[in-house]
Write an enzyme that holds these catalytic residues in place. Structure first.
Site, PDB file in Angstrom:
ATOM      1  N   ARG A 226       0.851  -1.191   0.000  1.00  0.00           N
ATOM      2  CA  ARG A 226       0.000   0.000   0.000  1.00  0.00           C
ATOM      3  C   ARG A 226       0.887   1.241   0.000  1.00  0.00           C
ATOM      4  NH1 ARG A 226      -3.498  -2.727  -1.573  1.00  0.00           N
ATOM      5  NH2 ARG A 226      -5.511  -3.224  -0.609  1.00  0.00           N
ATOM      6  N   HIS A 274      -0.707   0.253  -9.835  1.00  0.00           N
ATOM      7  CA  HIS A 274      -1.429  -0.694  -8.962  1.00  0.00           C
ATOM      8  C   HIS A 274      -1.927  -1.914  -9.752  1.00  0.00           C
ATOM      9  CE1 HIS A 274      -3.673  -0.971  -4.890  1.00  0.00           C
ATOM     10  NE2 HIS A 274      -3.488  -2.184  -5.388  1.00  0.00           N
TER      11      HIS A 274
HETATM   12  P1  NAP Z   1      -1.458 -11.817   4.597  1.00  0.00           P
HETATM   13  O1  NAP Z   1      -1.539 -13.214   4.114  1.00  0.00           O
HETATM   14  O2  NAP Z   1      -2.431 -11.368   5.657  1.00  0.00           O
HETATM   15  O3  NAP Z   1       0.023 -11.609   5.153  1.00  0.00           O
HETATM   16  C1  NAP Z   1       0.386 -10.524   5.919  1.00  0.00           C
HETATM   17  C2  NAP Z   1       1.794 -10.775   6.476  1.00  0.00           C
HETATM   18  O4  NAP Z   1       2.264  -9.567   7.074  1.00  0.00           O
HETATM   19  C3  NAP Z   1       1.812 -11.847   7.573  1.00  0.00           C
HETATM   20  O5  NAP Z   1       2.946 -12.658   7.423  1.00  0.00           O
HETATM   21  C4  NAP Z   1       1.916 -11.020   8.850  1.00  0.00           C
HETATM   22  O6  NAP Z   1       2.602 -11.643   9.945  1.00  0.00           O
HETATM   23  C5  NAP Z   1       2.749  -9.858   8.378  1.00  0.00           C
HETATM   24  N1  NAP Z   1       2.571  -8.705   9.264  1.00  0.00           N
HETATM   25  C6  NAP Z   1       1.445  -7.991   9.507  1.00  0.00           C
HETATM   26  N2  NAP Z   1       1.702  -7.018  10.396  1.00  0.00           N
HETATM   27  C7  NAP Z   1       2.995  -7.128  10.719  1.00  0.00           C
HETATM   28  C8  NAP Z   1       3.845  -6.415  11.610  1.00  0.00           C
HETATM   29  N3  NAP Z   1       3.386  -5.390  12.346  1.00  0.00           N
HETATM   30  N4  NAP Z   1       5.126  -6.809  11.727  1.00  0.00           N
HETATM   31  C9  NAP Z   1       5.601  -7.849  11.000  1.00  0.00           C
HETATM   32  N5  NAP Z   1       4.851  -8.574  10.134  1.00  0.00           N
HETATM   33  C10 NAP Z   1       3.564  -8.209  10.009  1.00  0.00           C
HETATM   34  O7  NAP Z   1      -1.588 -10.781   3.404  1.00  0.00           O
HETATM   35  P2  NAP Z   1      -1.363 -11.049   1.823  1.00  0.00           P
HETATM   36  O8  NAP Z   1      -2.536 -11.737   1.232  1.00  0.00           O
HETATM   37  O9  NAP Z   1      -0.010 -11.645   1.634  1.00  0.00           O
HETATM   38  O10 NAP Z   1      -1.382  -9.528   1.283  1.00  0.00           O
HETATM   39  C11 NAP Z   1      -0.470  -8.550   1.747  1.00  0.00           C
HETATM   40  C12 NAP Z   1      -0.849  -7.171   1.232  1.00  0.00           C
HETATM   41  O11 NAP Z   1      -0.515  -7.052  -0.150  1.00  0.00           O
HETATM   42  C13 NAP Z   1      -2.340  -6.826   1.261  1.00  0.00           C
HETATM   43  O12 NAP Z   1      -2.733  -6.413   2.553  1.00  0.00           O
HETATM   44  C14 NAP Z   1      -2.432  -5.702   0.245  1.00  0.00           C
HETATM   45  O13 NAP Z   1      -2.225  -4.455   0.893  1.00  0.00           O
HETATM   46  C15 NAP Z   1      -1.270  -5.970  -0.702  1.00  0.00           C
HETATM   47  N6  NAP Z   1      -1.732  -6.360  -2.058  1.00  0.00           N
HETATM   48  C16 NAP Z   1      -1.322  -5.606  -3.120  1.00  0.00           C
HETATM   49  C17 NAP Z   1      -1.692  -5.983  -4.410  1.00  0.00           C
HETATM   50  C18 NAP Z   1      -1.228  -5.201  -5.616  1.00  0.00           C
HETATM   51  O14 NAP Z   1      -1.660  -5.476  -6.743  1.00  0.00           O
HETATM   52  N7  NAP Z   1      -0.332  -4.244  -5.459  1.00  0.00           N
HETATM   53  C19 NAP Z   1      -2.473  -7.123  -4.620  1.00  0.00           C
HETATM   54  C20 NAP Z   1      -2.872  -7.857  -3.526  1.00  0.00           C
HETATM   55  C21 NAP Z   1      -2.486  -7.471  -2.237  1.00  0.00           C
HETATM   56  P3  NAP Z   1       2.051 -13.004  10.643  1.00  0.00           P
HETATM   57  O15 NAP Z   1       2.362 -14.098   9.649  1.00  0.00           O
HETATM   58  O16 NAP Z   1       2.847 -13.127  11.878  1.00  0.00           O
HETATM   59  O17 NAP Z   1       0.571 -12.795  10.837  1.00  0.00           O
HETATM   60  C1  GLV Z   2      -5.091  -5.149  -4.085  1.00  0.00           C
HETATM   61  O1  GLV Z   2      -4.402  -4.204  -3.883  1.00  0.00           O
HETATM   62  C2  GLV Z   2      -5.578  -6.028  -3.049  1.00  0.00           C
HETATM   63  O2  GLV Z   2      -5.438  -5.684  -1.863  1.00  0.00           O
HETATM   64  O3  GLV Z   2      -6.133  -7.090  -3.392  1.00  0.00           O
END
Ligand code: NAP
Ligand code: GLV
Length: 311
Positions: A226, A274
């Protein structure tokens, strides 16, 4: 069962058709055609408008058609008692792995500097580049997307370490550190740093001057999470001081990135609108259908959002 659908962005038509198809036993209404709002049981949304939740007094859960729920958690119309279920992968992990691999290759093989040399019609800049196994990558996050990215980078020979809140089992060849101490050990050895964290109170502004100072000189940043993770002025200063060699950025505090934004003028920044990992319409709709069935059966679907921790 009544499901209210709304999807912002370019993909709304495909997503709408896929959700309707995946929920043949539900009456899917497309906002603003709400009908009687009190009869809506579930919502499937991306970027719902401010009045989307008005009158939805019978709402049992919201299915977020995205991985990140930061905006939904801040939606003033959504009651804190309504559960949120987010997308878990839904076709995004593979695309994110490709996107980050591109960024890491760009940094390791110094393609940015070669592009600059090309603009000067300079055939032979002697840049040299480290081998992949001498180009350690740090990933902030160890969740669904980060672990797929880490696996892909490790398969390409990069030493990879992920950072999570608590230690996690990760794919073969990928290390995991956690907490403040873990971050302190990760940063000084990361020649490329990738942010794949959810946006929460704890992670807002985490990509800042202090963090850049802890990286090796000339490190490369990839932010595909983000825009608000990054303090943009700190990035510009770190580029000016040579603390960072460049960055690949997919997300911005203001999207679309305004035409007058200083990022556009920086050759060291690779900017994308994005698009790192759009969710697949069919995969997303299938996940909504699965989650809805689990919810109806009293089970907790994967992608359940813990409001306390903010993701
Ligand atoms: P996820 O499965 O919920 O993984 C989040 C990870 O971040 C977990 O490993 C979590 O730790 C860690 N985390 C959260 N808070 C933390 C902190 N304070 N300190 C250290 N580690 C922390 O999320 P995801 O599905 O991988 O997605 C991640 C993000 O990518 C989304 O929230 C979104 O903002 C972004 N995204 C972007 C796009 C794009 O096209 N640019 C697309 C999709 C998503 P734990 O394992 O210990 O819980
Ligand atoms: C895209 O940014 C998502 O959070 O899926």
């Amino acid at each position: 069962m009544n499901v209210l659908f709304h999807c912002g962005g370019d993909d709304r038509g495909r997503m709408q058709r896929a959700v309707i198809e995946a929920l043949p036993d539900c009456h899917v209404r497309v906002w603003p055609d709400v009908g009687s709002p009190e009869l809506i049981d579930y919502a499937a949304v991306w970027q719902p408008p401010p009045d989307f939740f008005d009158g939805l007094t019978g709402l049992r859960a919201v299915f977020c058609l995205a991985a990140g729920v930061d905006a939904l958690l801040q939606h003033p119309g959504l009651s804190a008692s309504v559960p949120i279920v987010r997308l878990d992968d839904a076709g995004m992990a593979r695309k994110m792995a490709e996107y980050v691999l591109y960024g890491v290759l760009h940094a390791q093989r110094r393609f940015g500097e070669m592009a600059e040399a090309r603009r000067r019609a300079d055939w032979s800049p002697d840049l040299g580049s480290a081998a992949a196994d001498r180009f350690p990558v740090g990933i902030l996050g160890a969740g669904t997307l980060a672990s797929a990215v880490a696996e892909r980078l490790a398969l390409n020979g990069y030493p990879v370490t992920c950072w999570a809140r608590s230690p996690r089992e990760l794919p073969a060849g990928v290390a995991c550190v956690s907490g403040d101490d873990g971050l302190r050990t990760l940063l000084p050895v990361s020649r490329a740093l990738v942010c794949l964290l959810p946006l929460t109170e704890a992670t807002h502004g985490i990509l800042n001057r202090e963090l850049f100072d802890a990286l090796p000189a000339g490190a490369f940043l990839i932010n595909a999470a983000r825009g608000e993770h990054l303090i943009e002025t700190d990035l510009l200063a770190a580029l000016d001081q040579g603390r960072l060699s460049g960055a690949l950025l997919d997300v911005f505090t203001t999207e679309p990135l305004p035409p007058t934004h200083p990022f556009w003028q920086r050759q060291a920044l690779v900017l994308t609108p994005h698009v790192a990992a759009p969710s697949g319409a069919r995969e997303s709709a299938a996940q909504v259908a699965r989650s809805l069935a689990q919810f109806q059966a009293g089970e907790r679907p994967s992608g359940w959002v813990d409001r306390e921790r903010g993701y």
